[in-house]
Scaffold this active site. Structure first.
Site, short mmCIF file in Angstrom:
data_model
loop_
_atom_site.label_atom_id
_atom_site.label_comp_id
_atom_site.label_asym_id
_atom_site.label_seq_id
_atom_site.Cartn_x
_atom_site.Cartn_y
_atom_site.Cartn_z
CE LYS A 200 -0.55 30.01 15.19
NZ LYS A 200 -0.45 28.65 15.79
CG ASP B 60 -2.24 25.28 11.77
OD1 ASP B 60 -1.59 24.80 10.81
OD2 ASP B 60 -1.93 25.11 12.97
CE LYS C 168 -3.38 22.02 13.09
NZ LYS C 168 -2.69 21.61 14.31
CG ASP D 69 -3.65 28.62 14.53
OD1 ASP D 69 -3.54 28.73 15.76
OD2 ASP D 69 -2.79 28.04 13.82
CG ASP E 216 0.36 21.29 12.73
OD1 ASP E 216 -0.13 22.42 12.47
OD2 ASP E 216 -0.26 20.40 13.33
CD GLU F 238 0.94 26.98 12.30
OE1 GLU F 238 1.30 25.81 12.54
OE2 GLU F 238 0.04 27.55 12.94
NE ARG G 95 6.43 25.97 17.67
CZ ARG G 95 6.42 24.86 18.42
NH1 ARG G 95 7.58 24.29 18.78
NH2 ARG G 95 5.30 24.34 18.84
N1 BES Z 1 -2.50 26.07 15.99
C1 BES Z 1 -1.90 24.92 16.52
C2 BES Z 1 -2.13 24.76 18.03
C3 BES Z 1 -3.55 24.51 18.45
C4 BES Z 1 -4.03 23.22 18.58
C5 BES Z 1 -4.39 25.55 18.76
C6 BES Z 1 -5.32 22.99 18.97
C7 BES Z 1 -5.69 25.32 19.17
C8 BES Z 1 -6.16 24.04 19.27
C9 BES Z 1 -0.40 24.94 16.28
O1 BES Z 1 0.00 25.57 15.11
C10 BES Z 1 0.07 23.53 16.19
O2 BES Z 1 -0.32 22.87 15.27
N2 BES Z 1 0.90 23.12 17.13
C11 BES Z 1 1.43 21.80 17.14
C12 BES Z 1 2.91 21.88 17.43
C13 BES Z 1 3.65 20.60 17.22
C14 BES Z 1 3.64 20.20 15.76
C15 BES Z 1 5.06 20.76 17.70
C16 BES Z 1 0.70 21.01 18.24
O3 BES Z 1 0.38 21.59 19.26
O4 BES Z 1 0.45 19.84 18.02
ZN ZN Z 2 -1.25 26.97 14.36
MN MN Z 3 0.01 24.25 13.44
#
Ligand code: BES
Ligand code: ZN
Ligand code: MN
Length: 496
Positions: free
Chosen positions: A266, A271, A278, A289, A348, A350, A352
């Protein structure tokens, strides 16, 4: 340049600035420990006792040696943990600790024979020393260059010169890859953009002869990589799709590839969450990220030096996730590279979405196995904490191989179940799949989303959201990128 020399000498006479002795948990004072202790009139033992040092991993104690009593000017005891589960990872941690304490003070240290006593111990020692000597001070205008270690003496009787050389070489290659990954994660997002990742890939290719193909925004659109296209739309910096290839067949003794594998990382260079923005506190740190991409670049760089006998494709979907006027929106429906349609529930989620294109691209390349690394979900961190990666996939044998490689590499990974009852979470009323389910089982539903894009190719997903980045400083970790994943993936590729 680090020089490692093997000495077969009486350790009491060994001339060195600091003699580092590995001590097992609650180890009795015998052998080297007893001899050094008695030459120093029992001071090792009494200071250890005062400080509560009992050989636990991550613990150490240093004493000055009274001039002339032994060859070394200082003795550092470092904990190796219980002798019954002595592994390379204990050696590596001890070396990180020694580097943290001694680097900058001296250019030369010596290690007792415990460190070379297990298989791969020397490589782990060098890796730990180099990892523990890592600094990211490029942006500190007043940083002074620190003295680097120049000479390391290893006390051991049985070491063969050839095997020492080979282990040292291997360790340097791995450490170099880990450093590449850490640097890329630590760099600010203004610097590490998708174009920068592509530039690094091209440099690696020019240096090593790896194949390299880069798609820019126009090609991403033309080829139908709708996921990367959608996620990148809210940003002013254009996306890239990066494809590096390692071909074993032209190397030594005419070996032909036994297998073709794809490693996918990834590469979200920042992000913000997109329109599903966020909150400020959660946005901090989101330069990391692209840690999966950084691992892929580090690993690919190492392959031409390690010469494994498999063909390896390194794939990186690289994009920012921003909130610009053209940003993709909740309710949008997008079409991934394999033709499947995705209903956007949350912008968010994104990672996947960009991975959907990269995974389908790997399938199209006809690979035998796919492993992806992604800082994919906060849910994985909630479940496993900051030090352990989550492992999921569609093939138990491959998952087991990854878990075994991670154990050897000393990187903590734990498998999460692909619970069929969770699958309903991703059912969409307008498209083939939704990009997010509810909060419950978030790491698993993320993996189930990815699974839709790997067809029937054996695949493992490693969620590195926790261990890719260290928020807090400790004796074993600095704040910032960790390079987590590089060692495991190299171990996995080498283990073919
Ligand atoms: N990059 C984040 C995941 C992340 C969070 C990595 C904290 C490292 C530290 C990812 O893109 C994300 O935002 N995931 C969301 C998914 C949700 C919206 C379904 C999450 O984990 O909240
Ligand atoms: Zn992310
Ligand atoms: Mn995200």
């Amino acid at each position: 340049m680090l020089e490692i020399i093997n000495v077969d000498k009486n350790i009491l006479k060994l001339k060195t600035n600091t003699l580092v002795i590995g001590v097992f948990k609650n180890e009795k004072y015998s052998g080297v420990l007893r001899d050094v202790n008695s030459e120093l009139d029992g001071v090792l033992r009494s200071i250890s006792k005062d400080r509560g040092f009992d050989g636990s991993e991550g613990d150490s104690v240093t004493v000055n040696a009274t001039y002339g009593k032994i060859g070394a000017s200082r003795v550092m005891l470092v904990g190796l943990g219980p002798k019954s589960d002595y592994t390379r990872s204990a050696v590596k941690k001890a070396a990180i600790l020694a580097a943290g304490e001694l680097r900058g003070h001296t250019e030369e240290i010596a290690f007792s024979s415990e460190f070379s006593r297990i298989e791969g111990g020397i490589a782990a020692l060098i890796e730990g020393l180099l990892e523990g000597s890592y600094d990211f001070d490029k942006y500190k205008t007043e940083a002074k260059p620190k003295k680097e270690f120049k000479k390391i003496q290893l006390v051991s009787k049985r070491l063969k010169e050839g095997s020492l050389k080979e282990e040292v070489r291997f360790a340097k290659v791995i450490s170099d890859s880990i450093k590449i990954a850490r640097d890329l994660v630590n760099e600010p997002p203004l610097y590490v953009t998708p174009a920068k990742l592509a530039e690094v890939a091209l440099e690696i290719s020019a240096d090593t002869g790896l194949g390299c193909e880069i798609f820019d925004r126009a090609q991403i659109e033309k080829r139908g990589m709708g996921g990367i296209e959608a996620v990148s739309r809210g940003s002013d910096v254009p996306p890239r799709f990066i494809h590096l290839t390692y071909e074993p067949k032209k190397y030594k003794d005419g070996r032909k590839p036994k297998k073709t594998i794809a490693i996918v990382g990834k590469g979200i260079t920042f992000d913000s969450g997109g329109l599903c923005l966020k909150p400020a506190d959660s946005m901090r740190g989101m330069k990391m990220d692209m840690a999966g991409a950084a691992v892929v670049l580090g690993v690919m760089k190492a392959l031409p030096e390690l010469l494994p006998s498999v063909r390896v494709h390194g794939l990186i979907p690289a994009s920012e996730n921003m909130t610009g006027a053209k940003a993709y929106k909740p309710d949008d429906v997008i079409r991934a590279y394999n033709g499947k349609t995705i209903e956007v529930i949350n912008t968010d989620a994104e990672g996947r979405v960009v991975l959907s294109d990269a995974l389908s691209y790997a399938v199209e390349l006809g690979v035998d196995e796919i492993v992806d690394l992604a800082t994919l979900t906060g849910a994985c961190m909630v479940g496993l904490g900051s030090f352990t990666a989550g492992v999921m996939g569609n093939d138990q044998k491959l998952a087991q191989r990854i878990l075994r490689a991670s154990e050897k590499a000393g990187e903590k990974m734990w498998q999460l179940p692909m619970d069929d009852e969770l699958r309903d979470e991703l059912k969409s009323s307008v498209a083939d799949i939704k990009n997010a389910g509810s909060r419950l089982g978030g790491a698993i539903t993320a993996a189930m989303f990815l699974e839709q894009f790997v067809s029937n190719v054996p695949w493992v997903h490693i969620d590195i959201a926790g261990p890719a980045y260290s928020e807090k400083r400790s004796s074993l970790r600095k704040v910032g990128g960790t390079g987590f994943g590089v060692s495991t993936i190299i171990e996995y590729i080498q283990g073919k």
